[in-house]
Write a protein that holds these residues in place. Structure first.
Motif, short mmCIF file in Angstrom:
data_model
loop_
_atom_site.label_atom_id
_atom_site.label_comp_id
_atom_site.label_asym_id
_atom_site.label_seq_id
_atom_site.Cartn_x
_atom_site.Cartn_y
_atom_site.Cartn_z
N MET A 141 -31.71 -17.78 -11.03
CA MET A 141 -32.26 -18.70 -12.01
C MET A 141 -32.42 -20.09 -11.43
SD MET A 141 -30.91 -18.35 -15.83
CE MET A 141 -29.60 -17.19 -15.75
N GLU A 142 -31.55 -20.35 -10.51
CA GLU A 142 -31.51 -21.72 -10.02
C GLU A 142 -31.05 -21.69 -8.58
OE1 GLU A 142 -29.03 -25.68 -10.81
OE2 GLU A 142 -28.41 -23.82 -11.74
N PRO A 143 -31.58 -22.58 -7.75
CA PRO A 143 -31.15 -22.55 -6.36
C PRO A 143 -29.67 -22.91 -6.25
CG PRO A 143 -32.57 -24.45 -6.82
CD PRO A 143 -32.60 -23.58 -8.03
N SER A 160 -38.83 -28.51 -9.64
CA SER A 160 -37.88 -27.39 -9.71
C SER A 160 -37.64 -26.97 -11.16
CB SER A 160 -36.58 -27.71 -8.96
OG SER A 160 -35.86 -28.69 -9.64
N GLY A 161 -37.67 -27.94 -12.09
CA GLY A 161 -37.53 -27.59 -13.50
C GLY A 161 -38.69 -26.73 -13.97
N CYS A 162 -39.92 -27.12 -13.58
CA CYS A 162 -41.10 -26.34 -13.98
C CYS A 162 -41.05 -24.93 -13.41
CB CYS A 162 -42.39 -27.03 -13.50
SG CYS A 162 -42.75 -28.55 -14.39
N VAL A 163 -40.65 -24.84 -12.14
CA VAL A 163 -40.56 -23.54 -11.49
C VAL A 163 -39.57 -22.65 -12.23
CG1 VAL A 163 -39.65 -22.41 -9.42
CG2 VAL A 163 -41.30 -24.28 -9.20
N LEU A 164 -38.44 -23.25 -12.57
CA LEU A 164 -37.39 -22.49 -13.25
C LEU A 164 -37.87 -22.01 -14.62
CD1 LEU A 164 -34.60 -21.93 -12.26
CD2 LEU A 164 -33.76 -23.87 -13.56
N VAL A 165 -38.42 -22.92 -15.41
CA VAL A 165 -38.86 -22.56 -16.76
C VAL A 165 -40.01 -21.55 -16.71
CG1 VAL A 165 -39.89 -23.45 -18.89
CG2 VAL A 165 -38.04 -24.71 -17.78
N PHE A 166 -40.91 -21.74 -15.74
CA PHE A 166 -42.03 -20.82 -15.62
C PHE A 166 -41.53 -19.41 -15.29
CE2 PHE A 166 -45.37 -18.68 -13.17
CZ PHE A 166 -46.42 -18.76 -14.07
N SER A 167 -40.66 -19.33 -14.28
CA SER A 167 -40.16 -18.01 -13.89
C SER A 167 -39.43 -17.33 -15.04
CB SER A 167 -39.19 -18.11 -12.71
OG SER A 167 -39.67 -19.00 -11.76
N LEU A 168 -38.60 -18.09 -15.74
CA LEU A 168 -37.83 -17.51 -16.84
C LEU A 168 -38.76 -17.06 -17.96
CD1 LEU A 168 -34.88 -20.07 -16.90
CD2 LEU A 168 -34.70 -17.63 -16.34
N LEU A 224 -25.57 -13.05 -2.44
CA LEU A 224 -24.62 -12.72 -3.50
C LEU A 224 -25.01 -13.32 -4.86
CD1 LEU A 224 -21.23 -12.97 -1.60
CD2 LEU A 224 -22.65 -10.98 -2.02
N THR A 225 -25.81 -14.37 -4.85
CA THR A 225 -26.25 -14.94 -6.13
C THR A 225 -27.66 -14.48 -6.48
OG1 THR A 225 -26.92 -16.93 -4.97
CG2 THR A 225 -24.79 -17.01 -6.05
N SER A 226 -28.23 -13.59 -5.65
CA SER A 226 -29.63 -13.19 -5.88
C SER A 226 -29.87 -12.47 -7.21
CB SER A 226 -30.15 -12.36 -4.71
OG SER A 226 -29.35 -11.23 -4.53
N PRO A 227 -28.90 -11.77 -7.78
CA PRO A 227 -29.20 -11.16 -9.09
C PRO A 227 -29.66 -12.19 -10.13
CG PRO A 227 -27.20 -10.20 -8.23
CD PRO A 227 -27.58 -11.30 -7.29
N LEU A 228 -29.33 -13.46 -9.90
CA LEU A 228 -29.77 -14.50 -10.82
C LEU A 228 -31.26 -14.76 -10.70
CD1 LEU A 228 -27.31 -17.51 -10.82
CD2 LEU A 228 -27.87 -15.95 -12.64
N SER A 229 -31.81 -14.52 -9.51
CA SER A 229 -33.22 -14.88 -9.32
C SER A 229 -34.15 -13.72 -9.62
CB SER A 229 -33.44 -15.44 -7.91
OG SER A 229 -32.72 -14.69 -6.98
N VAL A 230 -33.61 -12.57 -9.96
CA VAL A 230 -34.46 -11.46 -10.36
C VAL A 230 -34.43 -11.41 -11.89
CG1 VAL A 230 -34.63 -8.95 -10.40
CG2 VAL A 230 -34.20 -10.14 -8.27
N PRO A 231 -35.60 -11.28 -12.53
CA PRO A 231 -35.61 -11.21 -14.00
C PRO A 231 -34.71 -10.08 -14.49
CG PRO A 231 -37.83 -11.34 -13.14
CD PRO A 231 -36.94 -11.22 -11.96
N GLN A 232 -34.01 -10.37 -15.57
CA GLN A 232 -33.10 -9.36 -16.12
C GLN A 232 -33.85 -8.11 -16.55
OE1 GLN A 232 -30.32 -10.79 -18.95
NE2 GLN A 232 -29.25 -11.96 -17.39
N LEU A 233 -35.09 -8.30 -17.00
CA LEU A 233 -35.89 -7.16 -17.40
C LEU A 233 -36.08 -6.20 -16.24
CD1 LEU A 233 -38.10 -6.14 -19.69
CD2 LEU A 233 -39.64 -6.92 -17.89
N VAL A 234 -36.45 -6.78 -15.07
CA VAL A 234 -36.70 -5.95 -13.89
C VAL A 234 -35.40 -5.31 -13.43
CG1 VAL A 234 -37.53 -5.98 -11.51
CG2 VAL A 234 -38.66 -7.39 -13.23
N LEU A 235 -34.31 -6.07 -13.48
CA LEU A 235 -33.01 -5.53 -13.10
C LEU A 235 -32.64 -4.37 -14.02
CD1 LEU A 235 -30.54 -5.89 -11.28
CD2 LEU A 235 -29.58 -7.41 -13.00
#
Lengths: 315, 367, 265
Positions: free
Chosen positions: A1-3, A239-247, C102-113
């Motif tokens: 979700m966040e770097p 980075s805020g836009c990237v985060l909100v967009f991805s989510l 180790l923190t990569s599960p955060l960057s994958v959408p929960q839907l896809v996970l």
């Protein structure tokens, strides 16, 4: 979700830097063999590999598999799943709808977030803490609960419509629920805190004397804001836009509850394919289309800023 | 020679990280009961040497002996040492009393005995009455006092001090420095002190070890380190220095004459630094002198008691330092720094003066 | 000049209200005496809370939610703390990559996970089982634990460990008496965070639940999709209540804003 932020070990180095800097290992730091470290890491590494990396790769593999309709025993590698997606206008319009709603969400969040971030940056650490608590706490309450709150507010005979009608602003209730607007409201509400915190962090890093310097040189507060503060906070904005967009791109619950069948965003379509139609290979392909679209948009967006007029700010 | 037994002995220590040689053949003996300082610039290997003694590091080659016992492979927790760190390193989740009892408990000292020892150790550093405070409730100076008493309460074989004063302000640093010296003499524990501050090293130590680039440059008493450095590095690292270049014109049993441009100066034969000390006529040499060893006067006859080596110079800058004057002069077209308590109020930039020094205060090294 | 500041403050207040309002309206709505949910509520009664106790599916979902959240928190804390310690203390090559992994599960959408795990678990007979559900929740909790414990270790003075060793403590004693007590707040925060993450989760859970095993957010989700009933308001209020308690503890320990990246100072 966040770097992930890396906190550099802070060395206390008061020694004059004479002589060759041979001693590369600072005295406060540990230097040990990493054998025991590997042992501590083993459980979590196995876990992440076994239950995250492998499943993710497995559905990537599946997305290139076409099974025959009856048994699924004869498997063949092909791009058929992807071809099906990109030739069917239903899926394409769903992708476009997802991107569009995510963009609206980003814009609304940015507009609402900036004043809060600015207020946080101008406040004492104590007040900052309180604001951060207020805005971040909802992130720790289930999204379904927040959506239920919006449902109460947005219903045709809900709080907002009734208020507007009693004030005589509208005659008939607006269609807020099960509409694109409802989804944008729900999503921006859910992800605003990330935008605020991202911008606030970049605002904290701006040297406060810059604004004074700008004022001494004759700039009005508004002018200082647009030529100093805003450009310097661009990394946070990006980075805020990237985060909100991805989510927003991959959100499932809010589009399902606030939009329903009227707003078939990609996650809703993917869920349907997997859980209701059991079309796993196609569903896998949709997942990766969603991931790829998000990633490409984010990269293009970030690059544009990093190479644009204010590229120095991103160094 | 072996009248006093060495408490610590490092033999042929060599340590390297990748291509960086951190210790390049260290041989060191620490005498029983002495306070020995490891002094040097950042990266000289002094902390590495201390870590070798503490057991936090193992050298690639060489051995460490403590009280005659080889401890090269003994882990730190079995070495029975006391150590004080630059960052205080008091356990923040324990009170002062608990910090002190930590080591005693591990040594299975009985409770009433613990109390007695802790009371004494705190009294020693004038911290009685603060037993129940937590470290964060103490000032920096207080923390370091507690850290010292924590190290001493276990009655260690050796006391190791790793830049213990570097995080304190100047006044506290002076105060605690004197305190450490007093305590060390009172208890008589063999102590190794690491610092990069030369004034601290000179004031506190029985002997100073000057290190540079993984090697020991000199081991001597503070006075001979300052007045008779063995090497160019030691001269330049300790205190301020002026240097000239010249050529030897004559050598006799007591003095060497060196010509700089058209002036001649004399150097005692005992004042030669470096490894090659055989000087002969015609050798190119470098001369070093400290700013406070230079006399300055308006007229030649005013330079009291020094008949030798007077040179004419002109003042370029004057800086008042409170206890003395810093006078920059130009001698033979080269800048020279002088530190002097005597000052003639008529002096100003451009004034012509005489400068001079004694042959015993100037050091020489062959180029 | 002053008016600009006031404008900014007003805008900030509006945004904060916007963020909080959906949660604010839920609680009063739960006390309605009507049989449809609304804000403001019609009348006042506790009937939707008593009704809650008569609905075994909600009670069971509640028990499931707490049970799995506790288990997921426990396992992710154990794995995560060990991993974070290894990363912080040892010179492991490629540290930055390791942390990202180790923190990569955060960057994958929960839907896809959720999709990936459902498809992966089905042939393993784990889909729709409590084991599968727990494994999926541990995956989404681990990144938070790693991040929080690493933050806790970032200011750790390793000389404390050395000081203990010099005083005669062997590595085991050093860990129990010095390292662990000092990073305990970070570990507890990690655990609380993991608990809330699991307790609140809908998206991944949707792929992992079965008709026999559901959690509270899943019950709310399906209630909202079918019939709107004030019982959703009372269940939601209950969820808010539990979350608020944990948030208060988390705030005391760590600072909630900090966890999401906005630092306090």
């Amino acid at each position: 979700m966040e770097p992930v932020r890396h906190y550099a070990d802070q060395e206390i180095n008061q020694e004059p830097n004479t002589g060759a800097n041979l001693q590369k290992t600072p005295k406060n730091k540990k230097r040990r063999s990493w054998g025991p470290g590997l042992l501590l890491l083993l459980p979590i590494l196995l876990f992440i590999f076994g239950f995250f990396i492998v499943p993710m790769l497995y559905i990537l593999y599946l997305s290139f598999i076409t099974t025959d309709e009856i048994g699924g025993t004869t498997a063949a590698y092909s791009l058929k799943n992807y071809a099906q997606f990109f030739t069917d206008s239903y899926y394409l319009s769903s992708l476009w709808l997802t991107v569009k709603i995510s963009l609206y969400t980003v814009i609304l969040s940015l507009l609402l977030a900036y004043p809060v971030a600015l207020t946080m940056a101008k406040s004492s650490p104590r007040v900052r803490g309180y604001i951060a608590l207020l805005i971040a706490s909802p992130l720790l309450v289930s999204i379904v609960v927040r959506n239920f709150g919006w449902y109460l507010l947005l219903l045709p005979n809900g709080t907002i419509n009734q208020t507007l009608m009693s004030l005589g602003i509208i005659n008939a209730p607006l269609k807020l629920l099960f509409s694109e607007l409802g989804v944008v409201i729900g999503l921006s509400n859910a992800y605003l805190p990330f935008m605020i915190l991202a911008i606030a962090t970049s605002l904290y890093n701006i040297d406060p004397s810059l604004e004074k310097a700008s004022a001494i040189l004759g700039a009005s507060p508004l002018r200082s804001f647009f030529s100093i503060t805003l450009p310097l906070s661009l990394p946070g904005i990006v980075s805020g836009c990237v985060l909100v967009f991805s989510l927003s791109m991959s959100a499932y619950v809010t589009p399902a509850l606030m939009g329903g069948a009227n707003v078939p965003m990609m996650p809703v379509v993917a869920y349907d394919q997997i859980n209701n139609l059991l079309r796993w290979t196609f569903g896998s392909a949709i997942s990766y289309v969603l991931l790829a679209t998000t990633l490409i948009t984010v990269i293009v967006f970030t690059r544009t800023f990093e190479r644009g007029k204010f590229k120095e700010v991103f160094r | 020679m072996q009248a006093i037994k060495n408490d610590v002995e490092i033999k042929g220590a060599f340590k390297q990280y990748g291509s960086n040689i951190v210790l390049n053949g260290i041989n060191l003996g620490v005498k029983q009961g002495e306070l020995l300082t490891l002094l040097g610039p950042s990266g000289c290997g002094k902390t590495t040497t201390l870590n070798l003694i503490a057991g936090f590091l193992e050298a690639d080659e060489g051995d460490v002996y403590i009280k005659g016992k080889k401890v090269t492979k003994v882990p730190p927790f079995k070495r029975d040492l006391g150590m004080v760190f630059q960052t205080y390193s008091l356990f923040p989740h324990m009170t002062v009393y608990e910090n002190l009892s930590f080591g005693l408990k591990l040594r299975k000292v009985a409770k009433p005995e613990q109390k007695k020892k802790i009371d004494r150790a705190l009294e020693l550093v004038k911290m009685s009455g603060l037993e129940n405070r937590y470290p964060r409730e103490l000032s920096g100076g207080q923390r370091q006092r507690v850290a010292i008493s924590r190290a001493l309460v276990v009655e260690p074989e050796l006391l190791l001090l790793d830049e213990p004063l570097s995080n304190l302000d100047a006044k506290l640093r002076h105060e605690l420095r004197a305190e450490i010296k007093r305590l060390q003499k009172e208890i008589g524990v063999t102590t190794i002190f690491v610092t990069h501050d030369q004034e601290e090293a000179l004031s506190i130590s029985d002997r100073v070890v000057v290190m540079n680039a993984g090697k020991i440059e000199q081991i001597s008493s503070p006075t001979s380190i300052y007045n008779h450095p063995d090497t160019e590095f030691v001269f330049q690292f300790i205190g301020k220095s002026n240097s000239f270049e010249g050529k030897i014109t004559s050598v006799d049993s007591r003095k060497i004459s060196v010509q700089m441009e058209n002036e001649i100066t004399h150097v005692d034969v005992g004042n030669i630094m470096g490894t090659d000390r055989a000087c002969k006529v015609g050798d190119e040499v470098k001369l070093y002198i400290r700013p406070e060893k230079i006399c300055i006067a308006a007229a030649a006859e005013n330079v009291s008691g020094l008949s030798l080596d007077l040179h004419k110079a002109s003042i370029t800058q004057l800086n008042y330092l409170g206890t003395s004057w810093e006078v920059a002069v130009s001698l033979l077209g080269k800048p020279l720094q002088i530190l002097t308590p005597d000052f003639d109020s008529s002096w100003q930039a451009g004034s012509e003066v005489y400068v001079g020094w004694s042959p015993s205060d100037i050091m020489l090294i062959k180029k | 000049m002053k008016s600009l500041g006031k404008l900014r403050m007003a805008a900030a207040v509006i945004t904060i209200i916007y963020i909080l309002i959906p949660l604010i309206v839920v609680i009063p709505a739960s006390f309605t005496s009507a049989n449809y949910p609304s804000f403001p509520a019609e009348g006042f009664s506790f009937q939707w809370y008593t009704e809650l106790l008569n609905r075994p599916e909600f009670v069971e979902a509640m028990v499931n939610s707490v049970k799995f959240a506790l288990l997921a928190a426990f396992f992710s804390v154990v794995f995560g703390t060990l991993g974070a310690l290894a990363i912080a203390k040892y010179d492991i090559p490629g540290k930055a990559y390791l942390t990202s992994l180790l923190t990569s599960p955060l960057s994958v959408p929960q839907l896809v996970l959720g999709i990936a795990l459902l498809i992966y678990f089905t042939p393993m007979m784990l889909a729709g089982t409590s084991t599968g559900f727990l494994l999926a929740h541990i995956v989404i909790c681990i990144p938070y634990v790693i991040r929080l414990v690493l933050t806790g270790l970032s200011g750790f003075d390793y000389n404390l460990e050395r000081a203990a060793a010099i005083l005669g403590a062997n590595p085991v004693v050093v860990f129990w008496k010095v390292t662990l007590p000092l990073i305990r707040p970070a570990i507890i925060s990690g655990g609380l965070f993991a608990f809330l993450t699991s307790f609140d989760n809908v998206t991944v859970s949707l792929f992992m639940v079965s008709p026999d095993m559901r959690t509270l957010p899943i019950e709310i989700f399906s209630q909202m999709q079918d019939a709107y009933n004030p019982i959703v308001a009372s269940v939601s209020s209950l969820v808010i209540f539990i979350s608020v308690i944990l948030i208060i503890i988390l705030e005391k320990l760590q600072g909630v804003g900090k966890v999401f990246g906005g630092s306090h100072s």
